[in-house]
Design a protein around this motif. Structure first.
Motif, PDB file in Angstrom:
ATOM      1  N   LEU A 163       0.829  -1.204   0.000  1.00 23.74           N
ATOM      2  CA  LEU A 163       0.000   0.000   0.000  1.00 23.74           C
ATOM      3  C   LEU A 163       0.866   1.259   0.000  1.00 23.74           C
ATOM      4  CD1 LEU A 163      -2.744   1.432   0.219  1.00 23.74           C
ATOM      5  CD2 LEU A 163      -2.581   1.187   2.714  1.00 23.74           C
ATOM      6  N   LEU A 164       1.941   1.237   0.775  1.00 24.71           N
ATOM      7  CA  LEU A 164       2.834   2.389   0.829  1.00 24.71           C
ATOM      8  C   LEU A 164       3.489   2.641  -0.535  1.00 24.71           C
ATOM      9  CD1 LEU A 164       4.476   1.774   4.317  1.00 24.71           C
ATOM     10  CD2 LEU A 164       2.990   3.680   3.699  1.00 24.71           C
ATOM     11  N   ILE A 165       3.871   1.559  -1.217  1.00 26.52           N
ATOM     12  CA  ILE A 165       4.449   1.712  -2.551  1.00 26.52           C
ATOM     13  C   ILE A 165       3.429   2.327  -3.513  1.00 26.52           C
ATOM     14  CG2 ILE A 165       5.392   0.477  -4.542  1.00 26.52           C
ATOM     15  CD1 ILE A 165       6.458  -1.613  -2.593  1.00 26.52           C
ATOM     16  N   TRP A 166       2.215   1.828  -3.445  1.00 27.91           N
ATOM     17  CA  TRP A 166       1.167   2.328  -4.333  1.00 27.91           C
ATOM     18  C   TRP A 166       0.950   3.825  -4.134  1.00 27.91           C
ATOM     19  CZ3 TRP A 166      -3.519   4.715  -3.474  1.00 27.91           C
ATOM     20  CH2 TRP A 166      -4.361   4.834  -4.585  1.00 27.91           C
ATOM     21  N   ILE A 167       0.989   4.259  -2.889  1.00 27.16           N
ATOM     22  CA  ILE A 167       0.701   5.658  -2.573  1.00 27.16           C
ATOM     23  C   ILE A 167       1.668   6.599  -3.283  1.00 27.16           C
ATOM     24  CG2 ILE A 167       0.805   7.381  -0.716  1.00 27.16           C
ATOM     25  CD1 ILE A 167      -0.471   5.283   1.123  1.00 27.16           C
ATOM     26  N   TYR A 168       2.971   6.262  -3.306  1.00 21.74           N
ATOM     27  CA  TYR A 168       3.908   7.218  -3.889  1.00 21.74           C
ATOM     28  C   TYR A 168       4.227   6.954  -5.362  1.00 21.74           C
ATOM     29  CZ  TYR A 168       8.024   4.111  -3.151  1.00 21.74           C
ATOM     30  OH  TYR A 168       8.933   3.079  -3.163  1.00 21.74           O
ATOM     31  N   THR A 169       3.611   5.936  -5.966  1.00 20.12           N
ATOM     32  CA  THR A 169       3.855   5.702  -7.398  1.00 20.12           C
ATOM     33  C   THR A 169       2.618   5.888  -8.274  1.00 20.12           C
ATOM     34  OG1 THR A 169       3.434   3.318  -7.167  1.00 20.12           O
ATOM     35  CG2 THR A 169       5.722   4.067  -6.944  1.00 20.12           C
ATOM     36  N   PHE A 170       1.425   6.033  -7.679  1.00 25.45           N
ATOM     37  CA  PHE A 170       0.221   5.949  -8.496  1.00 25.45           C
ATOM     38  C   PHE A 170       0.041   7.141  -9.447  1.00 25.45           C
ATOM     39  CE2 PHE A 170      -1.535   8.790  -5.381  1.00 25.45           C
ATOM     40  CZ  PHE A 170      -2.662   9.367  -5.941  1.00 25.45           C
ATOM     41  N   LYS A 171       0.727   8.257  -9.182  1.00 21.02           N
ATOM     42  CA  LYS A 171       0.630   9.402 -10.093  1.00 21.02           C
ATOM     43  C   LYS A 171       1.835   9.516 -11.023  1.00 21.02           C
ATOM     44  CE  LYS A 171      -2.436  12.786  -7.902  1.00 21.02           C
ATOM     45  NZ  LYS A 171      -2.532  14.183  -7.456  1.00 21.02           N
ATOM     46  N   GLY A 172       3.028   9.564 -10.440  1.00 20.48           N
ATOM     47  CA  GLY A 172       4.223   9.849 -11.234  1.00 20.48           C
ATOM     48  C   GLY A 172       4.796   8.657 -11.966  1.00 20.48           C
TER      49      GLY A 172
END
Length: 485
Positions: A163-172
């Motif tokens: 979930l933490l990975i998804w949070i910082y990759t889902f836009k950029g």
């Protein structure tokens, strides 16, 4: 270091990554997510790829492997170097010439639709398993040293990590990854250097004392040429390492996606060459750390930590860093290094899986412009859920050293890619495209059966990483048999 302190450290680290993603993901476009606008500085990509290539597997599993295999892994790494040169000067020119988003689009142009899908599926299975291996490793460390103290189930630990990975990759997407990988590589290398320094300080050794000690001599054998039957033999390890790199870097959407964000082919090649030199040096430092960890544990009667009742060499580094009294500095740098190493490969894997699925399976370029971003975001969520399921499954089926298991799996899953790209590059034949999937599947099955043959039935010959080139060769032969005149 208490579980609470570790959790606070992890939280602070991820806040920093989220801050980076805020600035790099402002555009929130598919072009930035997939290609970073083709504007990444080559030196930034090169430095970040060190961390992505090493990952949490190298950070923990390579030092833990030293007792059983000494420095034999360096033979594989020397093969890696040659593989990177092949990638830089054979494969990268093809990808830049065709201006691909997914490198498997080359197979569509060269052979046809079925070959394209076989290549994409091979990567997809390979990367899901590879990313799961890496995430599994960091998850078991967090579970053992943090969440067990609060009786948090392993399944929850895995879900939170992804979930933490998804949070910082889902836009950029890849644009964010290029920058976060740079930070993560820095933390990882700093952690290893400081760990070596403080352990040597505890042993009252200088670095030269360590290298000249009899204890180091017990672990430092690097070249194995005595017994060709042994899986650690130089030729088998070197060739295996070369083909592993060609496949796991040159034929892998994850690693190539970063290279394809460079402005020009020349920049991408500079990135690959410089990165490969640094990687050999850094891996040797990890081997030194592994020897030092076992020397320190023997001198201080530190037993291998248990996982499910069995000794686990992968957990020796965290055990010494967190529980052996080396001090808060070692504990903090270890945790930062571990998190950085693990997530520097896992975040790019999640991004590349999303890219491959969108481009290779959903044909996102042919979808209406208004729905493309929605499709990409939905796919990103789906890939996250898939990784959670596979990592949890590994806890119940994995019974080997993680890096050893990772390289063995690569022998089965990347073989068809090696055969397809080799046949496409080195011959001018077309093939009967509709039969390609049969060739690929047959090759994998033959290699799997061959790999299960007991060494006693092969005259004592122990199979190593040569299964990968064998798999590629069988695929190549199969394609030759279905070639068009």
């Amino acid at each position: 270091m208490t579980p609470t302190n570790i959790l606070l450290l992890i939280g602070g680290y991820f806040l920093l990554l989220i801050l980076i993603s805020y600035f790099t993901g402002k555009n929130d476009s598919n072009e930035d997510f997939f290609k970073a606008g083709k504007s990444s500085p080559w030196y930034l990509v090169a430095f970040g790829m060190v961390g992505a290539s090493l990952s949490g597997v190298t950070f923990i599993s390579v030092p833990g492997w030293v007792e059983a295999s000494q420095f034999s892994y360096m033979q594989v790494v020397f093969g890696y170097f040659l593989g990177y040169m092949v990638t830089a000067y054979v494969l990268l020119p093809i990808y830049y010439k065709q201006n691909v988003t997914s490198i498997y689009e080359y197979l569509d142009d060269r052979f046809g639709f079925v070959s394209y899908k076989v290549g994409a599926i091979s990567f997809f299975v390979s990367r899901v398993l590879g990313a799961a291996f890496r995430l599994f490793l960091v998850a078991i460390v967090l579970q053992q040293f943090v969440f067990d103290a609060w009786n948090v189930p392993f399944e929850v630990t895995v879900t939170l990590s992804i979930l933490l990975i998804w949070i910082y990759t889902f836009k950029g997407g890849i644009k964010t990854i290029v920058w976060t990988d740079t930070l993560q590589t820095l933390f990882m290398l700093l952690s290893v250097v400081l760990s070596i320094h403080f352990i040597l300080e505890q042993l009252d050794w200088s670095f030269s004392d360590f290298l000249s000690s009899a204890e180091f001599g017990n672990y430092s054998k690097t070249i194995f040429v005595d017994d060709f039957m042994d899986s650690k033999h130089l030729i088998k390890s070197f060739l295996g390492g070369m083909f592993v790199t060609i496949c796991m870097t040159g034929l892998d959407q994850d690693m190539m996606q970063k290279n394809l964000t460079c402005k020009t082919l020349k920049d991408a090649q500079k990135n690959m060459v410089s990165f490969s030199v640094v990687l050999v040096i850094v891996t040797f430092v990890f081997m030194l750390l592994g020897a030092l960890l076992f020397i320190y544990s023997n001198k201080n009667q530190i037993e291998l930590p248990l996982m499910d009742g069995n000794p686990k060499s992968d957990l020796l580094f965290p055990e010494i860093a967190l529980n052996s009294g080396l001090g808060i500095t070692v504990a903090i740098t270890f945790m930062l290094g571990l998190i950085a190493a693990a997530y520097s490969s896992a975040d790019s894997a999640l991004t590349s899986l999303t890219t491959s699925f969108c481009v290779d399976f959903l044909g996102i370029a042919k979808k209406p412009e208004t729905s493309r971003k929605r499709i990409r975001k939905a796919t990103h969520v789906g890939m996250s859920v898939l990784l959670i399921i596979v990592v949890i499954a590994f806890k119940h089926i994995l019974d080997t050293n993680v890096i050893d298991g990772l390289l063995k799996v690569a022998g089965y899953t990347y073989g068809p890619l090696l055969g397809l790209f080799s046949f496409g590059i080195f011959t001018k034949y077309q093939v009967k495209d509709k039969y390609v999937w049969i060739v690929a599947l047959t090759s994998v099955v033959i290699c799997y059966v061959f790999g299960k043959i007991p060494p006693a039935n092969l005259g004592g010959y122990v199979l190593g990483y040569e299964l990968l080139p064998l798999n590629g060769l069988l695929t190549f032969i199969g394609l030759w048999l279905i070639r068009r005149k």
